[in-house]
Design a protein around this motif. Structure first.
Motif, mmCIF file in Angstrom:
data_model
loop_
_atom_site.group_PDB
_atom_site.id
_atom_site.type_symbol
_atom_site.label_atom_id
_atom_site.label_comp_id
_atom_site.label_asym_id
_atom_site.label_seq_id
_atom_site.Cartn_x
_atom_site.Cartn_y
_atom_site.Cartn_z
ATOM 1 N N GLU A 262 -9.920 -0.549 -3.907
ATOM 2 C CA GLU A 262 -8.881 -1.351 -3.270
ATOM 3 C C GLU A 262 -7.532 -0.653 -3.333
ATOM 4 O O GLU A 262 -6.768 -0.691 -2.366
ATOM 5 C CB GLU A 262 -8.818 -2.736 -3.930
ATOM 6 C CG GLU A 262 -10.029 -3.598 -3.635
ATOM 7 C CD GLU A 262 -10.089 -4.840 -4.492
ATOM 8 O OE1 GLU A 262 -10.545 -5.873 -3.977
ATOM 9 O OE2 GLU A 262 -9.671 -4.783 -5.669
ATOM 10 N N ASP A 263 -7.245 0.001 -4.465
ATOM 11 C CA ASP A 263 -6.004 0.774 -4.590
ATOM 12 C C ASP A 263 -5.944 1.890 -3.553
ATOM 13 O O ASP A 263 -4.913 2.090 -2.909
ATOM 14 C CB ASP A 263 -5.876 1.390 -5.983
ATOM 15 C CG ASP A 263 -5.484 0.392 -7.046
ATOM 16 O OD1 ASP A 263 -4.991 -0.698 -6.698
ATOM 17 O OD2 ASP A 263 -5.678 0.705 -8.234
ATOM 18 N N ALA B 141 -5.385 0.398 -0.015
ATOM 19 C CA ALA B 141 -4.006 -0.065 0.132
ATOM 20 C C ALA B 141 -3.039 1.114 0.208
ATOM 21 O O ALA B 141 -2.033 1.068 0.919
ATOM 22 C CB ALA B 141 -3.639 -0.983 -1.032
ATOM 23 N N ASN B 142 -3.338 2.170 -0.511
ATOM 24 C CA ASN B 142 -2.485 3.351 -0.561
ATOM 25 C C ASN B 142 -2.467 4.116 0.769
ATOM 26 O O ASN B 142 -1.519 4.847 1.050
ATOM 27 C CB ASN B 142 -2.958 4.259 -1.702
ATOM 28 C CG ASN B 142 -1.943 5.309 -2.063
ATOM 29 O OD1 ASN B 142 -0.771 5.211 -1.739
ATOM 30 N ND2 ASN B 142 -2.418 6.332 -2.743
ATOM 31 N N SER C 181 0.648 3.178 2.709
ATOM 32 C CA SER C 181 1.836 3.729 2.067
ATOM 33 C C SER C 181 1.950 5.229 2.326
ATOM 34 O O SER C 181 3.033 5.736 2.644
ATOM 35 C CB SER C 181 1.780 3.451 0.568
ATOM 36 O OG SER C 181 2.887 4.019 -0.068
ATOM 37 N N THR D 13 -7.365 -6.759 5.657
ATOM 38 C CA THR D 13 -8.351 -5.769 5.221
ATOM 39 C C THR D 13 -9.681 -6.456 4.968
ATOM 40 O O THR D 13 -9.733 -7.500 4.323
ATOM 41 C CB THR D 13 -7.884 -5.075 3.924
ATOM 42 O OG1 THR D 13 -6.619 -4.467 4.163
ATOM 43 C CG2 THR D 13 -8.873 -4.014 3.479
ATOM 44 N N VAL E 288 -8.906 -1.991 8.357
ATOM 45 C CA VAL E 288 -7.544 -2.446 8.088
ATOM 46 C C VAL E 288 -6.839 -2.602 9.430
ATOM 47 O O VAL E 288 -6.802 -1.657 10.219
ATOM 48 C CB VAL E 288 -6.776 -1.441 7.205
ATOM 49 C CG1 VAL E 288 -5.360 -1.925 6.941
ATOM 50 C CG2 VAL E 288 -7.519 -1.164 5.904
#
Length: 142
Positions: free
Chosen positions: A5-6, A9-10, A13, A77, A86
């Protein structure tokens, strides 16, 4: 939040920072070699990392001393063990060297990611804008 998940999500970014820094290599690291992109602008499809690199290099090179700030809204997501999707409304704002906002537009963007060798990579990206019935022009702001 799990490591998967990190990483997912990254992706957004890292995308935002690569655009802001006009970092072609940083952008390419997000994508799989066999990426397929349905971009809003000009070409029906871009197949493979080499084709997509050319688009990104042209985009970043065309900015000269401008930068582009990217904001993601309404991010959604869906994730399985090795596949994630996403979607987001993405706002691109061009900013002059002296900090003046020059222009802004929005796209609806969906990215399909797969996990390969414990890294998530974008394998498909689709950006779009709705078309008005009256004049067949793209609607670039919500």
């Amino acid at each position: 939040m799990s490591d998967n998940e990190d990483q997912i999500a990254n992706i957004l970014s890292r995308y935002r920072m690569a655009v802001l820094d006009k970092d072609v290599e940083g952008m390419m690291e997000l994508y799989a070699d066999d990426i397929r992109v349905f971009d809003t602008w000009g070409v029906w499809t871009h197949d493979g990392i080499a084709a997509w690199r050319q688009v990104v290099e042209h985009w970043f090179g065309s900015l000269k001393d401008e930068i582009v700030k990217v904001v993601f809204d309404d991010v959604r997501t869906e994730r399985g063990s090795d596949l994630a999707v996403v979607s987001a409304v993405t706002t691109y704002t061009a900013v002059s060297a002296n900090g003046e906002e020059l222009r802004s537009m929005q796209n609806r963007v969906t990215r399909s990611l797969v996990r390969r060798a414990d890294l998530w990579k974008i394998v498909h990206e689709h950006s779009s804008a709705p078309i008005r019935f009256e004049d067949m022009k793209a609607i670039l702001m919500r």
